[in-house]
Design an enzyme around this catalytic site. Structure first.
Site, PDB file in Angstrom:
ATOM      1  N   GLU A 123      97.295 -78.300 -72.411  1.00 33.76           N
ATOM      2  CA  GLU A 123      98.699 -77.898 -72.568  1.00 33.76           C
ATOM      3  C   GLU A 123      99.037 -77.569 -74.031  1.00 33.76           C
ATOM      4  O   GLU A 123      99.813 -76.645 -74.304  1.00 33.76           O
ATOM      5  CB  GLU A 123      99.610 -79.034 -72.072  1.00 33.76           C
ATOM      6  CG  GLU A 123     101.072 -78.691 -72.007  1.00 33.76           C
ATOM      7  CD  GLU A 123     101.377 -77.569 -71.026  1.00 33.76           C
ATOM      8  OE1 GLU A 123     101.251 -77.766 -69.821  1.00 33.76           O
ATOM      9  OE2 GLU A 123     101.736 -76.460 -71.486  1.00 33.76           O
ATOM     10  N   LYS A 199      96.354 -67.311 -76.769  1.00 33.75           N
ATOM     11  CA  LYS A 199      97.262 -68.115 -75.943  1.00 33.75           C
ATOM     12  C   LYS A 199      97.728 -67.321 -74.725  1.00 33.75           C
ATOM     13  O   LYS A 199      97.859 -67.847 -73.622  1.00 33.75           O
ATOM     14  CB  LYS A 199      98.475 -68.547 -76.772  1.00 33.75           C
ATOM     15  CG  LYS A 199      98.123 -69.552 -77.848  1.00 33.75           C
ATOM     16  CD  LYS A 199      99.262 -69.688 -78.845  1.00 33.75           C
ATOM     17  CE  LYS A 199      98.990 -70.774 -79.864  1.00 33.75           C
ATOM     18  NZ  LYS A 199      99.922 -70.727 -80.991  1.00 33.75           N
TER      19      LYS A 199
HETATM   20  N1  HSE Z   1      98.771 -71.369 -85.829  1.00 37.16           N
HETATM   21  C1  HSE Z   1      99.378 -71.724 -84.600  1.00 37.16           C
HETATM   22  C2  HSE Z   1     100.781 -71.159 -84.587  1.00 37.16           C
HETATM   23  C3  HSE Z   1      99.400 -73.204 -84.447  1.00 37.16           C
HETATM   24  O1  HSE Z   1     101.274 -70.833 -85.661  1.00 37.16           O
HETATM   25  O2  HSE Z   1     101.375 -71.036 -83.528  1.00 37.16           O
HETATM   26  C4  HSE Z   1      99.845 -73.666 -83.084  1.00 37.16           C
HETATM   27  O3  HSE Z   1      99.008 -73.197 -82.071  1.00 37.16           O
END
Ligand code: HSE
Length: 418
Positions: A123, A199
């Site tokens: 998650e 993501k």
């Molecule tokens: N580098 C990522 C961001 C960290 O700035 O969203 C969190 O996944």
């Protein structure tokens, strides 16, 4: 594992997230979960935890029969992959926050979960504190999910907010994001949209059953955005955001990408500032729903890891329902986008590749146009990210089909021919 059993954790990594988790667990005694050992890269670093907790030998954790949960929050992709696969093969459940590793290896990890029957939860790897994966998996367990769009990278959102609202330079804003622990160790991953597309590929799996390697998903970051773009945005009462978007089209396929976008001030995403993330889901009967929370940082990320650990008490596993229980959907290139493009010289812009150009401003040093372009163009050509050219999607950018006659007329009118 029954609900009363103690969870004995082997933790890999004691950086921003690992130390955050250590502290958060100390404040959550009701969870009955304790860290037995922490594997780190450098033994001699000063850390805020008892020295005998640490080892540099990964096998101490992976081969300990008492450790039933491996939590992996390290930075490097391939070592993370090795830890996760060994842990699953050794009969341990795993919680991971390594979004790059997960996105790049998901098909293999799906098979390994099936083969070992162990659980792999992640998650924290998308939108940190926002429980978006489990919601997509459990709550939207149907095929009525029309669209999902979001701000899924905290650092770029932080940089855009600080640049345009506080007039900080790009460099200073990035430095601040790094100091606050939001940025990846290689900031290119954030700035060029790679973290966001990693993501997004994970979220597409849980939203639509799509398993696409992130490098096959059209994406860009904020590295080409110019100050003049911010001026145009302001004139048009828009904000510039790095938006990940997916929409089910009438042909049953999905339009999906991660690109900078002009966002209207009444859009939920315009409300998302700094390191916060936001996700807007549109479904058949519920209409729009908005998820909002911190998308980066020590405790927000640790909170999602903690929730995964808690879920392991009741043997929770992702079922990948959209992939295995429904007909998985596919991405398509068969649609159009309404785009704004700013550039130094017309010679860099293949005007004939546009279906129509509805607005252009050619007088100033920095020129721009607004037009409609086939999505395929972005997949197949690179002019839109070369020669100082900047492409930003207009609000509601997806066009499924074109009324050709109307567009031709519009273009001719603009050109002063009729
Ligand atoms: N580098 C990522 C961001 C960290 O700035 O969203 C969190 O996944």
């Amino acid at each position: 594992m029954d609900a009363h059993k103690q969870l004995t954790i082997g933790l890999f990594g004691f950086g921003v997230v690992g130390e955050g988790l250590y502290k958060v667990l100390q404040q959550t005694p009701s969870l009955k979960a304790s860290i037995k050992k922490v594997c780190v890269k450098h033994a001699d670093k000063k850390r805020n935890a008892p020295e005998d907790l640490f080892t540099t030998d990964k096998d101490v954790l992976l081969n300990d029969p008492e450790i039933n949960v491996i939590v992996e929050v390290i930075n490097e992709t391939e070592p993370a992959f090795e830890i996760v696969t060994t842990a699953l093969n050794n009969g341990k459940d795993v919680v991971s926050a390594s979004k790059k590793m997960l996105a790049e290896h998901l098909p293999f990890l799906l098979e390994l979960q099936q083969k070992t029957g162990r659980s792999l939860l992640y998650e924290a790897s998308a939108c940190a504190s926002i429980p978006v994966i489990r919601n997509l998996e459990e709550y939207y367990d149907n095929d009525l999910l029309h669209s999902i769009k979001g701000i899924v990278n905290g650092s770029t959102n932080f940089i855009l907010t600080r640049m345009f609202e506080e007039k900080l330079s790009f460099r200073d804003a990035l430095l601040l994001a790094q100091q606050l622990g939001f940025a990846e160790s290689d900031p290119k991953l954030d700035v060029e949209g790679i973290d966001a597309v990693n993501k997004w590929s994970l979220l597409l799996t849980h939203a639509y059953g799509i398993t696409e390697h992130p490098s096959n998903i059209v994406h860009n970051g904020i590295q080409h955005i110019q100050l003049s773009d911010a001026v145009v945005a302001q004139e048009k009462h828009f904000e510039i955001k790095l938006v990940a978007q997916a929409q089910k089209l009438q042909n049953g396929k999905v339009a999906g990408f991660v690109l900078p976008q002009f966002v209207k001030q009444d859009d939920h995403l315009s409300f998302v500032k700094n390191e916060y993330n936001g996700v807007v889901i549109e479904s058949g009967f519920a209409d729009k729903q908005f998820f909002y929370g911190k998308g980066a940082g020590s405790f927000p990320t640790a909170s999602a890891v903690l929730s995964d650990i808690a879920a392991l008490r009741y043997q929770y596993q992702y079922e990948y329902k959209k992939k295995y229980h429904h007909k998985p959907l596919e991405l398509t290139d068969d649609f159009y986008l309404r785009v704004y493009v700013s550039f130094d010289d017309w010679k860099y812009i293949p005007r004939e590749h546009f279906e129509s150009i509805e607005e252009w401003h050619a007088d100033a040093d920095r020129k721009y146009l607004v037009g409609i372009i086939p999505f395929k163009e972005l997949r197949e050509q690179n002019w839109w990210k070369e020669n100082n050219t900047s492409l930003i999607l207009m609000p509601d950018p997806i066009i499924e089909s074109l009324d050709v006659r109307k567009l031709k007329k519009m273009s001719l009118e603009l050109a002063g021919i009729i």
